[in-house]
Scaffold this motif. Structure first.
Motif, mmCIF file in Angstrom:
data_model
loop_
_atom_site.group_PDB
_atom_site.id
_atom_site.type_symbol
_atom_site.label_atom_id
_atom_site.label_comp_id
_atom_site.label_asym_id
_atom_site.label_seq_id
_atom_site.Cartn_x
_atom_site.Cartn_y
_atom_site.Cartn_z
ATOM 1 N N MET A 1 0.902 -1.454 -0.170
ATOM 2 C CA MET A 1 0.334 -0.029 -0.412
ATOM 3 C C MET A 1 1.195 1.494 -0.191
ATOM 4 N N ARG A 2 2.261 1.705 0.374
ATOM 5 C CA ARG A 2 2.588 2.382 0.409
ATOM 6 C C ARG A 2 3.360 2.636 -0.346
ATOM 7 N N VAL A 3 3.524 1.491 -1.775
ATOM 8 C CA VAL A 3 4.237 1.514 -2.897
ATOM 9 C C VAL A 3 3.136 2.563 -4.064
ATOM 10 N N THR A 4 1.894 2.120 -3.180
ATOM 11 C CA THR A 4 0.858 2.424 -4.259
ATOM 12 C C THR A 4 0.908 3.992 -4.060
ATOM 13 N N ILE A 5 0.457 4.511 -2.870
ATOM 14 C CA ILE A 5 0.109 5.711 -2.792
ATOM 15 C C ILE A 5 1.239 6.979 -2.895
ATOM 16 N N ASP A 6 2.897 6.660 -3.405
ATOM 17 C CA ASP A 6 3.011 6.662 -4.089
ATOM 18 C C ASP A 6 3.559 7.046 -5.526
ATOM 19 N N ILE A 7 2.506 5.609 -5.727
ATOM 20 C CA ILE A 7 2.650 6.015 -7.598
ATOM 21 C C ILE A 7 1.239 6.441 -7.832
ATOM 22 N N GLU A 8 0.337 6.231 -7.063
ATOM 23 C CA GLU A 8 -0.951 7.112 -7.028
ATOM 24 C C GLU A 8 -0.906 8.524 -7.375
ATOM 25 N N HIS A 9 -0.206 9.153 -6.422
ATOM 26 C CA HIS A 9 0.391 10.936 -6.109
ATOM 27 C C HIS A 9 1.084 10.960 -7.529
ATOM 28 N N LEU B 1 6.507 9.178 -16.147
ATOM 29 C CA LEU B 1 5.960 7.760 -15.553
ATOM 30 C C LEU B 1 7.028 6.793 -14.742
ATOM 31 N N PRO B 2 5.799 6.689 -13.660
ATOM 32 C CA PRO B 2 6.648 5.735 -13.386
ATOM 33 C C PRO B 2 6.276 4.069 -14.040
ATOM 34 N N LYS B 3 7.247 2.544 -13.308
ATOM 35 C CA LYS B 3 7.212 1.578 -14.292
ATOM 36 C C LYS B 3 6.184 1.277 -14.036
#
Length: 198
Positions: free
Chosen positions: A91-99, A122-124
């Protein structure tokens, strides 16, 4: 993750039987096709192909393009807006990518930046639409490697979906395709542990 069959060689078994008969100067036979498949004489399978449309993250795109016998056409991030991304389990990574994606979309919609400039942020996890074509030999070589339990989860899901579709169309060729655990020495893999028990 979406895997869609776009095109596949029609009557492939009939075609392969005819082509294989040249090798042995024999009558066309599906038994001969099965025999050369089992023996690993796969050059005959280069005469048939399958094309898929796949939605995949940049992370998988970087991996799948290592399979040089497959052909690729990829959505351009220089001229199009990427609309989706792969959500990781953490979830921590998800929040970063969403941002990051929210920031990308906001800048894209503002019109103050070119898509070519924005593609660098753009992220991977960003999802691209990709067309992938391979002859049957290329798919026979690709699938065991990417269905392997050590493969990246998203890539494994894509490979399993491709295998399911190919096995439905041509079970004589693709039904028995699986990871080659018997040749692997990695006992940390779930598949490898199962194989090494027997």
């Amino acid at each position: 993750m979406t895997v869609q069959l776009i095109d596949i060689t029609p009557n492939a078994m009939e075609k392969l039987a005819k082509i294989a008969s040249v090798c042995y100067q024999s009558k066309p036979s599906e038994k001969v096709v099965k025999k050369i498949l089992d023996l690993g004489h796969w050059s005959v399978f280069e005469h048939c192909y399958a094309t898929f449309k796949i939605d995949m993250s940049v992370a998988v795109l970087l991996q799948i393009t290592r399979h040089r016998h497959l052909s690729f056409t990829v959505q351009s991030s220089r001229v199009t807006e990427l609309k989706d991304w792969r959500e990781p389990e953490d979830m921590r990574v998800t929040i970063d990518i969403e941002h990051i994606m929210d920031e990308y979309w906001e800048r894209f919609q503002s019109g103050r930046y070119s898509p070519e400039e924005l593609m660098y942020m753009l992220p991977k996890a960003a999802i691209y639409q990709v067309y992938v074509t391979g002859n049957f030999r290329a798919w026979l070589e690709y699938l065991p490697k990417r269905m392997c339990g050590r493969a990246m989860k998203e890539h494994r899901e894509i490979a399993n979906a491709i295998k399911t579709i190919l096995a439905e169309k041509y079970p004589e060729i693709f039904e028995d395709v699986k990871p080659r655990c018997q040749y692997c020495h990695d006992t940390s893999c779930l598949f490898g542990k199962e194989t090494k028990k027997g």
